[in-house]
Design an enzyme around this catalytic site. Sequence first.
Site, PDB file in Angstrom:
ATOM      1  CD1 TRP A   1      -8.258   2.333  -6.955  1.00 52.59           C
ATOM      2  CD2 TRP A   1      -7.805   0.435  -8.038  1.00 52.59           C
ATOM      3  NE1 TRP A   1      -6.907   2.107  -6.850  1.00 52.59           N
ATOM      4  CE2 TRP A   1      -6.598   0.949  -7.519  1.00 52.59           C
ATOM      5  CE3 TRP A   1      -7.755  -0.757  -8.758  1.00 52.59           C
ATOM      6  CZ2 TRP A   1      -5.372   0.322  -7.680  1.00 52.59           C
ATOM      7  CZ3 TRP A   1      -6.518  -1.399  -8.930  1.00 52.59           C
ATOM      8  CH2 TRP A   1      -5.359  -0.843  -8.393  1.00 52.59           C
TER       9      TRP A   1
ATOM     10  NE  ARG B   1     -12.828  -7.767   3.115  1.00 48.76           N
ATOM     11  CZ  ARG B   1     -11.637  -8.143   2.620  1.00 48.76           C
ATOM     12  NH1 ARG B   1     -11.439  -9.393   2.240  1.00 48.76           N
ATOM     13  NH2 ARG B   1     -10.663  -7.285   2.493  1.00 48.76           N
TER      14      ARG B   1
ATOM     15  CE  LYS C   1     -14.578   7.995  -1.823  1.00 52.75           C
ATOM     16  NZ  LYS C   1     -13.752   7.730  -3.050  1.00 52.75           N
TER      17      LYS C   1
ATOM     18  CB  SER D   1      -3.111   4.198   0.461  1.00 54.77           C
ATOM     19  OG  SER D   1      -3.603   5.432   0.908  1.00 54.77           O
TER      20      SER D   1
ATOM     21  CB  ALA E   1      -0.791   7.717   2.956  1.00 57.67           C
TER      22      ALA E   1
ATOM     23  N   GLY F   1      -5.517   5.960   5.331  1.00 57.20           N
ATOM     24  CA  GLY F   1      -6.054   5.349   6.559  1.00 57.20           C
ATOM     25  C   GLY F   1      -5.638   6.139   7.790  1.00 57.20           C
TER      26      GLY F   1
ATOM     27  CD  GLU G   1      -7.882  -4.794   3.545  1.00 51.60           C
ATOM     28  OE1 GLU G   1      -6.645  -4.636   3.352  1.00 51.60           O
ATOM     29  OE2 GLU G   1      -8.711  -4.990   2.649  1.00 51.60           O
TER      30      GLU G   1
ATOM     31  NE  ARG H   1      -7.298 -12.603  -5.013  1.00 55.13           N
ATOM     32  CZ  ARG H   1      -7.646 -12.258  -3.779  1.00 55.13           C
ATOM     33  NH1 ARG H   1      -6.736 -12.158  -2.827  1.00 55.13           N
ATOM     34  NH2 ARG H   1      -8.900 -12.020  -3.494  1.00 55.13           N
TER      35      ARG H   1
ATOM     36  CB  CYS I   1      -3.874  -5.071   0.442  1.00 51.90           C
ATOM     37  SG  CYS I   1      -5.379  -5.901   0.858  1.00 51.90           S
TER      38      CYS I   1
ATOM     39  CD  GLU J   1       0.278  -2.749  -0.619  1.00 48.28           C
ATOM     40  OE1 GLU J   1      -0.473  -3.723  -0.656  1.00 48.28           O
ATOM     41  OE2 GLU J   1      -0.151  -1.590  -0.515  1.00 48.28           O
TER      42      GLU J   1
ATOM     43  CG  PHE K   1      -0.990  -2.232  -5.376  1.00 48.36           C
ATOM     44  CD1 PHE K   1      -0.924  -2.964  -4.215  1.00 48.36           C
ATOM     45  CD2 PHE K   1      -2.228  -1.782  -5.799  1.00 48.36           C
ATOM     46  CE1 PHE K   1      -2.072  -3.250  -3.478  1.00 48.36           C
ATOM     47  CE2 PHE K   1      -3.382  -2.065  -5.069  1.00 48.36           C
ATOM     48  CZ  PHE K   1      -3.297  -2.794  -3.909  1.00 48.36           C
TER      49      PHE K   1
END
Length: 532
Positions: free
Chosen positions: A204, A213, A228, A282, A284, A286, A303, A331, A337, A434, A436
Site C-alpha cells: 500500500w 516496477r 494482487k 513484510s 514475515a 515474504g 523486496e 519520505r 522500506c 522498522e 515505518f
Amino acid sequence: MFARTIHRGSRIHSYRSSFSLSNSLRCNNHSSADLLRREMSTETESIVARLKSSGLFQTKGLIGGKWTDAYDGRTIEVNNPASGDVIASVACMGERETKDAISSAYEAFRHWSKLTAADRSGRLRNWYNLLMAHKEELGQLITLEQGKPLKEAIGEVTYGATFIEFFAEEAKRVYGDIIPSPLPDRRLFVLKQPVGVVGAVTPWNFPLAMITRKVGPALACGCTVVIKPSELTPLTALAAAELALQSGIPPGVLNVVMGDAPTIGTSLMESPQVRKITFTGSTAVGKKLMAGAAETVKKVSLELGGNAPCIIFDDADLEVAVKGSLATKFRNSGQTCVCANRILVQEGIYEKFTNAFSKAVQNLKVGNGFDEGVTLGPLINEAAVQKVESFVQDAISKGAKTLLGGRRHSLGMTFYEPTVIGDVKNEMLIARQEVFGPVAPVLRFKTEEEAIQIANDTTAGLAAYIFTNSIQRSWRVSEALEYGIVGVNEGLVSTEVAPFGGFKQSGLGREGSKYGLDEYLEIKYVCMGNMG
Ligand code: SIN
C-alpha cells in the site's frame, strides 16, 4: 527519473504488510451506494466525483479484460486515512476469481509471448504515455487512499510510469548468446524466454510504483500477470489497469484481483500455472511466500523490510547531511522500506547535527495530503500508529530522550508528530525493527569501525546511507556495508535505471534496471548437432 518528492523527501510508511497470511477478512455484503451516501464527506465526495468523470474510478476486479464483481457479490471498503471517509467499496475476491484470473493470464501468454518485442514495446510505451497524461488523477487517487501529500503522490506517478517507459525500451534488448563450441560439428546457443504467468503481490505504500516496477519488466519479457494489490489501496491499481487496457495491452495479459488476501495468496502459490511470484511487503509474509513457492518450484523475487542505517561522520557537510537524512527519513512519512531507520551520528558532530536536524524536522507540515503546503500525511491505519507509539515508548523507557515530537498529532486520526529521539541504543526495539513512521532514532558512535559494526548488526540489508566528505571513506564504508543499496551524501536513491533490492533477509532479486529483466526470464541452452 529519481524519486524526488516535495521538500525533497517525505513519504510515510507503517507496517508494510500488503498481504498478511493471517489478516482478518474485512469483506461485507453492504450495498456500496449505501455506504458512500452515509459515510463520505463533502470534500472526499467532490474529489471522487471528479475521478469518476475521468473514467478512472474502477471498483471491480479485472479478469480476462472484463471488469468483474466478486462472484458472491461481496465488497470491501477503501478508506481515506486522513479522514476515515469510506471512499469506495470494491469487489472482495477470493479463490474462484483468482483461479479464473490465472487461467486468463495462462491463455493470454500464448499470444502475448509470441508478439515481437517491438510490438510489446509499443504497447508499453502507450501505457506510459497514458499514465503520464493522467498523472493528476492518479495522484489524487493515491492521496485519497494512501494519504501521501498530493505533490508527492504525483511524484510517485512519474516515478512509477518511468518503469513502464524504461522496460518498454528494454523489451527490445533481451539478447541471447552464442557460445563457442568445444566440438567442430556443434553449435551452442542461449535463448532467453519469458517464465510464464507471474503473480505480483504489491503493498500500500506505493500503490502505483510497486506495481509498475514488477509489471513493466514482466510484460516486456512476454510474461502475463495477475496482480494482487493491497486491499488498503486497490483504486490506483485498478485505474492503472484501465489505462493498460486503453493502451492496447490485450485482455488477459494483465489481471487484477483483490480482497481476501490469504486466499488469493494461497491460490497464486498453489497454481502450477503461475511460474513466478514477485512480492513487496513484510519480511514475515515474504518468508511464507518463499516456503509456499517451494511446492511448485516457482521463481521468487522478494523486496522485504529494511532497517536502514544513515551514518553521519564528523567530516560530513552538515547542510548536506541534514537535507539527505531528512529526505530519507520522512519520505512518505517514514513509510518506505528504504527510509533511514537508525541515524548514527559520530560524537564530534552529534550536538550540531541533532540541533540542525530537529530544527528542520520541526518545519515539516503535517496534514491532509490535499491541503496546500502539507509535507507529511497520516499513517496508513491505526495499527501503524500503535506500532510507532509502542516503539517510542520502549525507547524512552530504556533511556532514550525525546528531542522533538513523540506523540500522536493534535489533528487526530492516524496523524503522528514528526519526531526525533536521541541517545538511542542499537538494542532498543526502535533500532531492531522498522518503525515505518515519522520517527528518527539517533544513535551516537565513536569510530568508523564501530559505525560499520552497528550498521551491519541486523538481519536486514536493503538500503544504507553515509554522509562524509572523504572519498576514501566513501569507498571503504560503501564496500563494508552489507546492504543492496548505498547512498553517499544522498538520501533519495530510487530510480528505474538502478537495481533495487536487498542483502540478507531484505529479499531476493533486483527490481528496475537491466538486472530487473532477468527475474522474468528463463535461460534456455540449445545444442545443435550434425553441423560439421
Ligand atoms: C518501498 O518502500 O518498498 C519502495 C521504495 C522506493 O521505491 O523507493
